[in-house]
Design a protein around this motif. Sequence first.
Motif, PDB file in Angstrom:
ATOM      1  N   GLY A 121       0.752   2.236  -2.466  1.00 60.19           N
ATOM      2  CA  GLY A 121      -0.092   2.906  -1.483  1.00 60.19           C
ATOM      3  C   GLY A 121      -1.501   2.364  -1.415  1.00 60.19           C
ATOM      4  N   LEU A 122      -1.664   1.060  -1.639  1.00 61.03           N
ATOM      5  CA  LEU A 122      -3.003   0.470  -1.750  1.00 61.03           C
ATOM      6  C   LEU A 122      -3.314  -0.563  -0.672  1.00 61.03           C
ATOM      7  N   THR A 123      -2.531  -0.610   0.387  1.00 63.28           N
ATOM      8  CA  THR A 123      -2.799  -1.608   1.420  1.00 63.28           C
ATOM      9  C   THR A 123      -3.864  -1.169   2.410  1.00 63.28           C
ATOM     10  N   ARG A 124      -4.267   0.089   2.338  1.00 61.91           N
ATOM     11  CA  ARG A 124      -5.381   0.549   3.158  1.00 61.91           C
ATOM     12  C   ARG A 124      -6.150   1.606   2.379  1.00 61.91           C
ATOM     13  N   PRO A 125      -7.461   1.684   2.579  1.00 63.99           N
ATOM     14  CA  PRO A 125      -8.278   2.635   1.811  1.00 63.99           C
ATOM     15  C   PRO A 125      -7.787   4.068   1.954  1.00 63.99           C
ATOM     16  N   ASP A 126      -7.732   4.769   0.835  1.00 69.03           N
ATOM     17  CA  ASP A 126      -7.302   6.161   0.802  1.00 69.03           C
ATOM     18  C   ASP A 126      -8.366   6.948   0.038  1.00 69.03           C
ATOM     19  N   PRO A 127      -9.039   7.899   0.697  1.00 69.95           N
ATOM     20  CA  PRO A 127     -10.115   8.632   0.019  1.00 69.95           C
ATOM     21  C   PRO A 127      -9.640   9.418  -1.196  1.00 69.95           C
ATOM     22  N   ASP A 128      -8.329   9.668  -1.286  1.00 65.75           N
ATOM     23  CA  ASP A 128      -7.805  10.422  -2.424  1.00 65.75           C
ATOM     24  C   ASP A 128      -7.412   9.523  -3.598  1.00 65.75           C
ATOM     25  N   ASP A 129      -7.491   8.208  -3.412  1.00 70.41           N
ATOM     26  CA  ASP A 129      -7.120   7.269  -4.470  1.00 70.41           C
ATOM     27  C   ASP A 129      -8.384   6.599  -4.985  1.00 70.41           C
ATOM     28  N   GLN A 130      -8.621   6.699  -6.281  1.00 72.16           N
ATOM     29  CA  GLN A 130      -9.848   6.131  -6.839  1.00 72.16           C
ATOM     30  C   GLN A 130      -9.790   4.616  -7.020  1.00 72.16           C
ATOM     31  N   VAL A 131      -8.609   4.029  -6.864  1.00 71.00           N
ATOM     32  CA  VAL A 131      -8.484   2.569  -6.961  1.00 71.00           C
ATOM     33  C   VAL A 131      -8.642   1.963  -5.572  1.00 71.00           C
ATOM     34  N   ARG A 132      -9.534   1.002  -5.463  1.00 69.71           N
ATOM     35  CA  ARG A 132      -9.753   0.270  -4.215  1.00 69.71           C
ATOM     36  C   ARG A 132      -9.450  -1.196  -4.474  1.00 69.71           C
ATOM     37  N   VAL A 133      -8.709  -1.821  -3.577  1.00 76.51           N
ATOM     38  CA  VAL A 133      -8.284  -3.212  -3.764  1.00 76.51           C
ATOM     39  C   VAL A 133      -9.046  -4.136  -2.827  1.00 76.51           C
ATOM     40  N   THR A 134      -9.496  -5.260  -3.383  1.00 82.64           N
ATOM     41  CA  THR A 134     -10.044  -6.381  -2.623  1.00 82.64           C
ATOM     42  C   THR A 134      -9.249  -7.612  -3.016  1.00 82.64           C
ATOM     43  N   VAL A 135      -8.886  -8.446  -2.042  1.00 84.32           N
ATOM     44  CA  VAL A 135      -8.112  -9.655  -2.330  1.00 84.32           C
ATOM     45  C   VAL A 135      -9.007 -10.875  -2.151  1.00 84.32           C
ATOM     46  N   MET A 136      -8.731 -11.911  -2.940  1.00 79.31           N
ATOM     47  CA  MET A 136      -9.594 -13.090  -2.957  1.00 79.31           C
ATOM     48  C   MET A 136      -8.740 -14.348  -3.079  1.00 79.31           C
ATOM     49  N   SER A 137      -9.299 -15.458  -2.604  1.00 76.33           N
ATOM     50  CA  SER A 137      -8.681 -16.751  -2.853  1.00 76.33           C
ATOM     51  C   SER A 137      -9.671 -17.865  -2.528  1.00 76.33           C
ATOM     52  N   PHE A 138      -9.488 -19.009  -3.191  1.00 73.35           N
ATOM     53  CA  PHE A 138     -10.194 -20.219  -2.791  1.00 73.35           C
ATOM     54  C   PHE A 138      -9.550 -20.835  -1.557  1.00 73.35           C
ATOM     55  N   SER A 139      -8.303 -20.481  -1.289  1.00 75.01           N
ATOM     56  CA  SER A 139      -7.564 -21.039  -0.163  1.00 75.01           C
ATOM     57  C   SER A 139      -7.855 -20.255   1.112  1.00 75.01           C
ATOM     58  N   PRO A 140      -8.499 -20.869   2.114  1.00 72.94           N
ATOM     59  CA  PRO A 140      -8.710 -20.155   3.380  1.00 72.94           C
ATOM     60  C   PRO A 140      -7.398 -19.711   4.031  1.00 72.94           C
ATOM     61  N   LEU A 141      -6.340 -20.486   3.834  1.00 75.00           N
ATOM     62  CA  LEU A 141      -5.057 -20.095   4.422  1.00 75.00           C
ATOM     63  C   LEU A 141      -4.507 -18.835   3.758  1.00 75.00           C
ATOM     64  N   ALA A 142      -4.747 -18.690   2.460  1.00 72.57           N
ATOM     65  CA  ALA A 142      -4.320 -17.470   1.768  1.00 72.57           C
ATOM     66  C   ALA A 142      -5.126 -16.269   2.251  1.00 72.57           C
ATOM     67  N   VAL A 143      -6.422 -16.472   2.486  1.00 71.67           N
ATOM     68  CA  VAL A 143      -7.263 -15.402   3.020  1.00 71.67           C
ATOM     69  C   VAL A 143      -6.760 -14.993   4.405  1.00 71.67           C
ATOM     70  N   ARG A 144      -6.419 -15.971   5.231  1.00 69.90           N
ATOM     71  CA  ARG A 144      -5.876 -15.665   6.560  1.00 69.90           C
ATOM     72  C   ARG A 144      -4.547 -14.924   6.456  1.00 69.90           C
ATOM     73  N   ARG A 145      -3.719 -15.352   5.523  1.00 68.36           N
ATOM     74  CA  ARG A 145      -2.415 -14.701   5.358  1.00 68.36           C
ATOM     75  C   ARG A 145      -2.576 -13.227   4.984  1.00 68.36           C
ATOM     76  N   MET A 146      -3.520 -12.946   4.095  1.00 67.09           N
ATOM     77  CA  MET A 146      -3.738 -11.555   3.715  1.00 67.09           C
ATOM     78  C   MET A 146      -4.312 -10.739   4.871  1.00 67.09           C
ATOM     79  N   ARG A 147      -5.082 -11.361   5.738  1.00 68.64           N
ATOM     80  CA  ARG A 147      -5.560 -10.644   6.924  1.00 68.64           C
ATOM     81  C   ARG A 147      -4.385 -10.250   7.811  1.00 68.64           C
TER      82      ARG A 147
END
Length: 239
Positions: A121-147
């Motif tokens: 349940g972490l693919t979009r922010p949930d005010p009831d969940d204290q865990v927030r996820v940010t994704v990162m990569s050196f690969s611009p294509l990986a960043v685009r894929r996650m978008r």
Amino acid sequence: MPIVIAHRGASFALPEHSRQAYEQALLDGADGLECDVRLSRDGHLVLLHDRLLDRTSAGRGPASKRTLSELRELDLLTLDELIEMARGAGRPIQLMIETKHPNRYGQAVEYRLTALLRRHGLTRPDPDDQVRVTVMSFSPLAVRRMRQLAPALPRVQLMELIPPGLKPSRLPFGARIAGPGLSLVRRRPELIRRLKACGHQVYVWTVNDLADVDLVMSLGVDGIITDRPGAVREHLLSR
């Protein structure tokens, strides 16, 4: 005050990506936990920076050729386990997940990551969940894929050098957070000011020396990624 992100846990004093390192980071009051993820042979996301097991475990050779059960014998943590640790902290935790490229399974790592985060349940922010996820990569294509796969998640474009043609007003593929390395910040401090002026957030890695903490603070960064979360947090609070 910028948030303090524990780089592979409190890895200055304890083995990186280990349960002990992440437990110590939480005890140190880190605002977030950073990890690198790779796929096992049977498709599980494990926490490992290098392609090879040699540097950080008793194993040898590529992790991608081992099954999860084989990797568990080497005490590798899974991303599932780290998420449960973060949820057990009892306070807000920023979980910063880097997908490593190149790798044996290519874009499959982002697809597996998205599926795992959706299950939690972490693919979009949930005010009831204290865990927030940010994704990162050196690969611009990986960043685009996650978008494309999880558009609600914040994305960080990591960089060791200034990519050719980079315009601070527009990071590649819609990323809104820049992740320059400390050596780049030392060489080009004006880059941080330009990125901030264009409305981007900036997280700098890996900041361990307190003089460098003062440097990035003076530039107005939003996040400090460090192997020493306790010492950095204490220094920030003393300013």
